[in-house]
Design an enzyme around this catalytic site. Structure first.
Site, PDB file in Angstrom:
ATOM      1  N   GLU A 292      68.917 -41.462  20.118  1.00 33.24           N
ATOM      2  CA  GLU A 292      67.851 -40.896  19.304  1.00 33.24           C
ATOM      3  C   GLU A 292      67.200 -39.744  20.080  1.00 33.24           C
ATOM      4  OE1 GLU A 292      63.748 -42.635  17.222  1.00 33.24           O
ATOM      5  OE2 GLU A 292      64.440 -43.451  19.140  1.00 33.24           O
ATOM      6  N   LYS A 352      66.730 -42.885   9.453  1.00 34.21           N
ATOM      7  CA  LYS A 352      65.957 -44.078   9.819  1.00 34.21           C
ATOM      8  C   LYS A 352      65.150 -44.570   8.627  1.00 34.21           C
ATOM      9  CE  LYS A 352      62.827 -45.780  13.435  1.00 34.21           C
ATOM     10  NZ  LYS A 352      62.022 -45.400  14.620  1.00 34.21           N
ATOM     11  N   CYS A 403      66.195 -47.226  17.114  1.00 34.71           N
ATOM     12  CA  CYS A 403      65.039 -47.640  17.892  1.00 34.71           C
ATOM     13  C   CYS A 403      64.491 -48.989  17.426  1.00 34.71           C
ATOM     14  CB  CYS A 403      63.982 -46.543  17.859  1.00 34.71           C
ATOM     15  SG  CYS A 403      62.776 -46.667  19.221  1.00 34.71           S
TER      16      CYS A 403
END
Length: 537
Positions: A292, A352, A403
């Site tokens: 990321e 995301k 994440c």
């Protein structure tokens, strides 16, 4: 059935004695919170996790709901304030403490509910189910919840970890909580046995209680037998995967102030790997994973960034999963994984789906600005993606989560159900410096590996990057703020664990058990009080 909202006969005198003894239950609750903290990565003493539920169960035993709430709050604060200290490293103490207090309030609710059922038959079972119910609520509200610090996420080693393959993280949490509450019951039984003068049935009850404590971890140890082992290549056709940790110029919120330097670090590490491949020192990868924020320069609009990524892909001769910040849609920006082919350039993407509130987007900005102007560090809100992140690259079906998404059960589960043969966690932990956040996040990846029987590849900008085997063990891992490159053969698995087949059913069932017990005890008591008030009018 005893009214669990009261303390039984002589309630007034009992309440006075309770107030005099209050420091002891409070100290016990605080000790339980400390034990939980020590169980989590950073201290990494997983067996101590059972002492948290045990301490809370003993502290609230036979008390009113409001006393239980206080004791739950004490345990929650003792646990969450230090556990989440990484959240305030660069933004100050207010956001950190606000987050910790908000999570502790859920534990206060748990303490109240535990007090309610503490004098009900089979209370260790109902209390353990309430831990799962409380974590289920905390993982969903507000703003989609924050399921960090669940009991199950402390179990990176030991017998409880295997249970992730059968009931997911909620199943592991339940096993830890049940062992703790059975331990509390055993302590009470042993005290009664010690006080008993006739040596009748009470000692037998104490022996049975101690045996029950050992039953759950023994079951967990046996549950390992049919599960995959530490091999990365068993269970399906292998693909060679390279993981690039390029590092960042500096830790903190300004890690991407030199965005080109971060991109260049990952480009150079990839080109160096390509040179090692040509020299015969490294295997040719089928695919490469960048983390990321490896390109916070939008490669769709910036030709130079696109050219550098293309140069790296051409050098290594394999598609690269690039973590990029992309402009749009509209006023938003997107945290995006892009499959960058060495010949055709950018292809499939994953956006995301669960951006972090107050970090990647700010709901009710004016309201939260009243408490801290740090919200304005988020200049543009990230959008919420809508598609599951299964990406075909290099002959592999890569399930991408970004994440903190790795701690959300549903986001990982639907990725595996959509056909992921391996899981990839693209992450950037540079904003948390040299704290335990990276270790805590890695623990979630280890649970996911066991839960779904898949290898999990973690790619971080500054660490910790890792390759996690299907049994949760670490095949490779990096250190913080050091460049690292891994190349491993990873099997593309298509088998389904019991946890995958059951989905969220164990969590909902255990939640229903816990809440049902609360209603069974509290409902009649509330009705009696309402009737008494009506009669007194």
């Amino acid at each position: 059935m005893t009214d669990a909202l009261d303390t039984g006969p002589g309630a007034s005198a009992s309440a006075q004695r309770s107030r005099r003894r209050l420091p002891w239950p409070t100290a016990l609750a605080a000790a339980g919170g400390l034990a939980l903290l020590l169980a989590f990565p950073g201290y990494s003493l997983p067996p101590l996790a059972v002492l948290g539920p045990a301490a809370l169960a003993l502290a609230v035993r036979g008390r009113r709901a409001r006393s239980g709430a206080w004791l739950g709050l004490v345990l929650g604060l003792t646990f969450f304030v230090p556990l989440l200290s990484w959240s305030g490293v660069y933004v100050g103490s207010f956001p950190w403490l606000a987050l910790a207090v908000s999570q502790a309030l859920f534990v206060a609710l748990l303490g109240a509910a535990t007090a309610v059922v503490s004098r009900f038959r089979l209370w260790p079972l109902w209390t353990a189910a309430l831990w799962v119910a409380d974590e289920a609520l905390r993982g969903r509200v507000p703003f989609g919840g924050f399921p960090w610090g669940r009991l199950g996420l402390s179990q990176t080693d030991g017998p409880f970890l295997s249970l992730a393959a059968y009931g997911g993280v909620p199943g592991v949490s339940f096993a830890v909580a049940l062992t703790g509450t059975l331990l509390a019951a055993a302590v009470l039984a042993l005290v009664r046995a010690w006080r008993a003068a006739d040596g009748g049935t009470t000692p037998r009850a104490a022996v049975a209680a101690v045996a029950a404590v050992l039953a759950v971890p023994l079951l967990g140890a046996l549950a390992w037998l049919p599960l995959p082992g530490p091999s990365l290549t068993d269970g399906g056709p292998p693909r060679t995967v390279a993981v690039i940790q390029g590092d960042v110029p500096e830790a903190g919120l300004d890690f991407n102030a030199r965005r080109r330097a971060v991109l260049d670090n990952h480009v150079q590490q990839t080109i160096s790997l390509a040179a090692a491949v040509r020299a015969g020192d490294r295997a040719q990868p089928d695919l490469v994973v960048w983390p990321e924020n490896s390109s916070d320069i939008d490669p769709y609009t910036n030709e130079d960034a696109a050219r550098q990524i293309g140069r790296a892909a051409e050098a290594i001769g394999a598609p690269i999963l690039v973590g990029a910040v992309v402009d749009g849609p509209g006023r938003f920006i997107s945290n995006t994984g892009i499959v960058w082919d060495p010949e055709t350039g950018p292809g499939d993407t994953y956006v995301k789906r669960h951006p972090v509130p107050l970090a990647e987007y700010v709901p009710a900005r004016d309201f939260f600005r009243f408490f801290s102007d740090k919200v304005d560090l988020v200049r543009r809100d990230f959008t919420h993606g809508t598609e599951v992140g299964v990406l075909e690259m290099g002959g592999a079906q890569v399930g991408d989560v970004i994440c903190f998404e790795v701690v959300y059960d549903s986001l990982v589960a639907d990725t595996v159900e959509a056909g992921a043969g391996m899981l990839v966690v693209q992450t950037n932990n540079a904003t948390f410096g040299f704290t335990d956040e990276s270790e805590q996040q890695l623990a979630a990846s280890r649970l996911r590996a066991v839960e779904f029987g898949r290898t999990v590849v973690v790619a971080a900008t500054s660490g910790i990057s890792a390759v996690v085997a299907p049994d949760g063990s670490l095949a490779r891992r990096s250190e913080l703020f050091t460049p690292a490159v891994f190349v491993e053969d990873v099997a593309q698995r298509d088998s389904a664990t019991v946890a995958e087949r059951l989905g969220a059913a164990p969590e909902w069932l255990l939640t229903a058990l816990g809440l049902g017990a609360v209603l069974a005890v509290a409902g009649p008591a509330v009705r009696r009080r309402l009737q008494a008030r009506r009669a007194g009018r």
